[in-house]
Design a protein around this motif. Structure first.
Motif, PDB file in Angstrom:
ATOM      1  N   GLY A  69      21.777  39.714 -71.265  1.00  0.00           N
ATOM      2  CA  GLY A  69      21.057  39.519 -70.011  1.00  0.00           C
ATOM      3  C   GLY A  69      20.722  38.041 -69.884  1.00  0.00           C
ATOM      4  O   GLY A  69      21.601  37.196 -69.692  1.00  0.00           O
ATOM      5  N   GLY A  70      19.438  37.723 -70.011  1.00  0.00           N
ATOM      6  CA  GLY A  70      19.011  36.323 -69.889  1.00  0.00           C
ATOM      7  C   GLY A  70      19.170  35.522 -71.168  1.00  0.00           C
ATOM      8  O   GLY A  70      18.890  34.319 -71.191  1.00  0.00           O
ATOM      9  N   ILE A 206      22.910  49.193 -69.836  1.00  0.00           N
ATOM     10  CA  ILE A 206      21.967  49.520 -68.753  1.00  0.00           C
ATOM     11  C   ILE A 206      22.336  48.662 -67.546  1.00  0.00           C
ATOM     12  O   ILE A 206      22.358  47.422 -67.642  1.00  0.00           O
TER      13      ILE A 206
HETATM   14  P1  FAD Z   1      18.964  39.258 -73.981  1.00  0.00           P
HETATM   15  O1  FAD Z   1      18.324  38.273 -74.873  1.00  0.00           O
HETATM   16  O2  FAD Z   1      20.151  38.818 -73.236  1.00  0.00           O
HETATM   17  O3  FAD Z   1      19.359  40.556 -74.854  1.00  0.00           O
HETATM   18  C1  FAD Z   1      18.429  41.167 -75.710  1.00  0.00           C
HETATM   19  C2  FAD Z   1      19.053  42.441 -76.315  1.00  0.00           C
HETATM   20  O4  FAD Z   1      19.279  43.417 -75.301  1.00  0.00           O
HETATM   21  C3  FAD Z   1      20.414  42.237 -76.963  1.00  0.00           C
HETATM   22  O5  FAD Z   1      20.547  43.138 -78.017  1.00  0.00           O
HETATM   23  C4  FAD Z   1      21.398  42.576 -75.857  1.00  0.00           C
HETATM   24  O6  FAD Z   1      22.641  42.993 -76.367  1.00  0.00           O
HETATM   25  C5  FAD Z   1      20.671  43.698 -75.153  1.00  0.00           C
HETATM   26  N1  FAD Z   1      20.894  43.771 -73.692  1.00  0.00           N
HETATM   27  C6  FAD Z   1      20.583  42.824 -72.758  1.00  0.00           C
HETATM   28  N2  FAD Z   1      20.840  43.290 -71.520  1.00  0.00           N
HETATM   29  C7  FAD Z   1      21.311  44.552 -71.684  1.00  0.00           C
HETATM   30  C8  FAD Z   1      21.742  45.562 -70.777  1.00  0.00           C
HETATM   31  N3  FAD Z   1      21.729  45.370 -69.465  1.00  0.00           N
HETATM   32  N4  FAD Z   1      22.171  46.743 -71.298  1.00  0.00           N
HETATM   33  C9  FAD Z   1      22.183  46.954 -72.630  1.00  0.00           C
HETATM   34  N5  FAD Z   1      21.795  46.034 -73.530  1.00  0.00           N
HETATM   35  C10 FAD Z   1      21.367  44.858 -73.056  1.00  0.00           C
HETATM   36  N6  FAD Z   1       9.560  39.660 -75.869  1.00  0.00           N
HETATM   37  C11 FAD Z   1       8.529  40.529 -75.791  1.00  0.00           C
HETATM   38  O7  FAD Z   1       8.711  41.727 -75.978  1.00  0.00           O
HETATM   39  N7  FAD Z   1       7.256  40.072 -75.506  1.00  0.00           N
HETATM   40  C12 FAD Z   1       6.985  38.769 -75.281  1.00  0.00           C
HETATM   41  O8  FAD Z   1       5.846  38.404 -75.054  1.00  0.00           O
HETATM   42  C13 FAD Z   1       8.068  37.850 -75.341  1.00  0.00           C
HETATM   43  N8  FAD Z   1       7.859  36.542 -75.092  1.00  0.00           N
HETATM   44  C14 FAD Z   1       8.892  35.668 -75.188  1.00  0.00           C
HETATM   45  C15 FAD Z   1       8.660  34.325 -74.942  1.00  0.00           C
HETATM   46  C16 FAD Z   1       9.681  33.397 -75.046  1.00  0.00           C
HETATM   47  C17 FAD Z   1       9.405  31.944 -74.778  1.00  0.00           C
HETATM   48  C18 FAD Z   1      10.991  33.837 -75.388  1.00  0.00           C
HETATM   49  C19 FAD Z   1      12.123  32.878 -75.478  1.00  0.00           C
HETATM   50  C20 FAD Z   1      11.231  35.180 -75.614  1.00  0.00           C
HETATM   51  C21 FAD Z   1      10.196  36.107 -75.528  1.00  0.00           C
HETATM   52  N9  FAD Z   1      10.402  37.477 -75.753  1.00  0.00           N
HETATM   53  C22 FAD Z   1       9.357  38.351 -75.663  1.00  0.00           C
HETATM   54  C23 FAD Z   1      11.744  37.980 -76.119  1.00  0.00           C
HETATM   55  C24 FAD Z   1      12.670  38.253 -74.899  1.00  0.00           C
HETATM   56  O9  FAD Z   1      12.295  37.540 -73.787  1.00  0.00           O
HETATM   57  C25 FAD Z   1      12.673  39.720 -74.560  1.00  0.00           C
HETATM   58  O10 FAD Z   1      13.218  40.430 -75.658  1.00  0.00           O
HETATM   59  C26 FAD Z   1      13.480  40.084 -73.305  1.00  0.00           C
HETATM   60  O11 FAD Z   1      13.256  41.449 -73.025  1.00  0.00           O
HETATM   61  C27 FAD Z   1      14.969  39.851 -73.454  1.00  0.00           C
HETATM   62  O12 FAD Z   1      15.584  39.928 -72.175  1.00  0.00           O
HETATM   63  P2  FAD Z   1      16.967  39.189 -71.898  1.00  0.00           P
HETATM   64  O13 FAD Z   1      17.444  39.583 -70.552  1.00  0.00           O
HETATM   65  O14 FAD Z   1      16.864  37.751 -72.170  1.00  0.00           O
HETATM   66  O15 FAD Z   1      17.892  39.913 -72.997  1.00  0.00           O
END
Ligand code: FAD
Ligand code: 2HG
Ligand code: ZN
Length: 470
Positions: A69-70, A206
């Motif tokens: 995702g992001g 998803i």
């Molecule tokens: P990605 O990093 O792209 O992917 C995360 C995981 O999900 C991977 O395993 C990927 O394969 C899977 N994935 C992504 N999209 C899909 C999809 N559509 N279908 C199936 N699998 C998928 N997390 C928290 O829980 N709480 C916080 O307070 C928090 N704060 C943060 C602060 C900072 C500054 C940073 C950098 C990160 C933080 N995080 C936090 C972690 C992160 O932001 C979360 O885990 C977020 O939910 C990840 O979303 P993403 O779209 O970036 O996923």
């Protein structure tokens, strides 16, 4: 092994297919730059049907898929391994807000919508989408659901799972499961939705979700409070919960080491109190009734807390700018720690009553084993979730020696967590970071059940292989 011609995928779906190093590079390294991998290509399909077409091609060619995702995850789950055999499947172009229902208080959005955009769309409709975390500008709702993200409002509103009513999934076979239910009640069989939520891309892709909406608070205030110890912070939490109940929407803890790093690494960061304290609490109150005074409610609680010696000083927001400034201190900690160099993170949860003893004893054990480390301890105390993070000593800097300490420190921290009935992954997921640690602590029965689920839903083991599942 037969060579896979990735160009044969190009005509099968609408969207983008990146194979150039310059275009794929950002998807091959994680936010912390802890993991870097390689991939056949990065596919960015436009719609759910296009995702399904990409997955079917991968199934037919036995190509592993790493959903992304992001790319803000902190456990390495979205980074491919170094073999170069996997396809990174980015959901970022699935951008539609499909439907909003202000009577049922639901919103249906595609996986690539960022959390911040979802919050904005909800606000424009006069509703709150309460999931909130520092990466919200970049993380996507698909990633939030795949990791069951937490953040700073879980205390009041729950984590991503609690906020989700339905999902749409592309299965390992390239079929589309329409589980987009807008229902509060649905006991019609095994809960597949909850199986996919938190499965970190290992059971299905998803592509959309139905999320719950809430009324917008009429007024909010935040306080930044000096407390002498984690035990005092827990006492303050108990007091605040008994007085404020559901209007207490956040309760965060941070050590003074976090503030020291913030002041050093983030230009605009300032402590909003006259004097430093060993620990601080950030608490937030949200009032639903117009005319209710959030700041006054906080003031009354803090007065009692100061008289009881569980707080020593505090500032309460009296404007939106002050409210934002108080939150900025909390939200910048991850960035400040990243700028300090490599870190060793422990995203743990514990029964709240165990937290003060855990911090005292684990700090002593870490100091005895590896003196001088910076203990960047902070987190969501109201949820029993700490980020027990470590950074190298400020001087002398031997980064390689610090990184080599990780297995030893994991053992100290995680053994202490498990001995107290906690979890070694509260909200960030297992990804690549915690997969083997999870295998260490889970029972053989639990591991067998998990593997049976994986075998049933992804028999070829092509979905995010070697992540999350021990
Ligand atoms: P990605 O990093 O792209 O992917 C995360 C995981 O999900 C991977 O395993 C990927 O394969 C899977 N994935 C992504 N999209 C899909 C999809 N559509 N279908 C199936 N699998 C998928 N997390 C928290 O829980 N709480 C916080 O307070 C928090 N704060 C943060 C602060 C900072 C500054 C940073 C950098 C990160 C933080 N995080 C936090 C972690 C992160 O932001 C979360 O885990 C977020 O939910 C990840 O979303 P993403 O779209 O970036 O996923
Ligand atoms: C937070 O609570 C995030 O800010 C990130 O979960 C935690 O940096 C971390 O380890
Ligand atoms: Zn967190």
């Amino acid at each position: 092994v037969t060579e896979v011609d990735v160009e044969s995928l190009r005509p099968l779906f609408a969207g983008r297919l990146h194979t150039d190093a310059a275009d794929t590079a950002p998807s091959l390294t994680d936010w912390r730059r802890k993991w870097t991998g390689a991939a056949l290509a990065v596919a960015e399909p436009d719609t759910t049907a296009d995702v399904a077409a990409v997955v079917r091609w991968c199934r037919d060619h036995s190509v592993p898929i790493v959903p992304q995702g992001g790319n803000t995850g902190l456990s390495g789950g979205a980074t491919p391994d170094s073999s170069g055999t996997a396809l990174v499947l980015s959901l970022r172009r699935l951008q539609r807000v499909r439907r909003i229902d202000t009577v049922g208080n639901t919103i249906e959005v595609e996986a690539g919508v960022t959390l911040e955009r979802l919050q904005e769309v909800a606000r424009e409709a006069g509703r709150l989408f309460p999931l909130s975390l520092a990466a919200e500008g970049s993380c996507t709702i698909g990633g939030n659901l795949a990791t069951n993200a937490g953040g700073v409002e879980v205390l009041r509103y729950g984590n991503a799972r609690d906020l989700c009513l339905g999902i749409e999934v592309v299965t390992a076979d390239g079929e589309i499961w329409d589980g987009l239910r807008h229902l509060r009640k649905d006991n019609s069989g095994y809960d597949l939705r909850d199986l996919f939520i938190g499965s970190e891309g290992t059971l299905g892709i998803i592509t959309a979700g139905v999320l719950r909406l809430f009324p917008l608070p009429a007024e909010q205030a935040a306080a930044f409070v000096a407390v002498p110890s984690p035990a005092a912070a827990v006492a303050l939490l108990e007091l605040a919960q008994s007085r404020l109940d559901a209007s207490l929407t956040a309760f965060e803890l941070m050590s003074d080491v976090c503030v020291r790093l913030l002041v050093k690494r983030v230009e605009a960061a300032r402590l909003p109190l006259r004097e430093r304290s060993p620990w601080y609490v950030l608490l937030e109150v949200s009032e639903m009734q117009p005319g209710a005074r959030a700041a006054e409610a906080i003031e009354r609680v803090l007065q009692t807390a100061i008289e009881a010696g569980v707080a020593t000083d505090a500032t309460i927001s009296d404007s939106e700018a002050r409210y934002d400034a108080i939150w900025a201190i909390r939200e910048e900690v991850t960035e400040a720690q990243a700028r300090e160099g490599p870190s060793i993170k422990h995203d743990i949860s514990l029964p709240i009553s165990e937290i003060a003893d855990f911090v005292r004893e684990t700090d002593a054990a870490v100091d005895a084993a590896c003196p001088g480390l910076q203990k960047v301890t902070f987190g969501h105390l109201g949820d029993g979730n700490l980020h027990y993070n470590l950074s190298p000593p400020p001087v002398p800097r031997d980064v390689d020696a610090f990184v080599a300490l990780e297995p030893r420190l994991n053992r100290i921290v995680h053994d202490a967590v498990m001995a107290r009935g906690g979890s070694i992954s509260a909200e960030h997921g297992l990804g690549a970071l915690r997969r083997d640690e999870a295998a260490r602590y889970k029972s053989t029965v639990e591991l067998a059940l998990l593997r049976a689920v994986k075998d049933a839903l992804d028999p070829q083991h092509l979905l995010n292989p070697s992540k999350a599942l021990p």
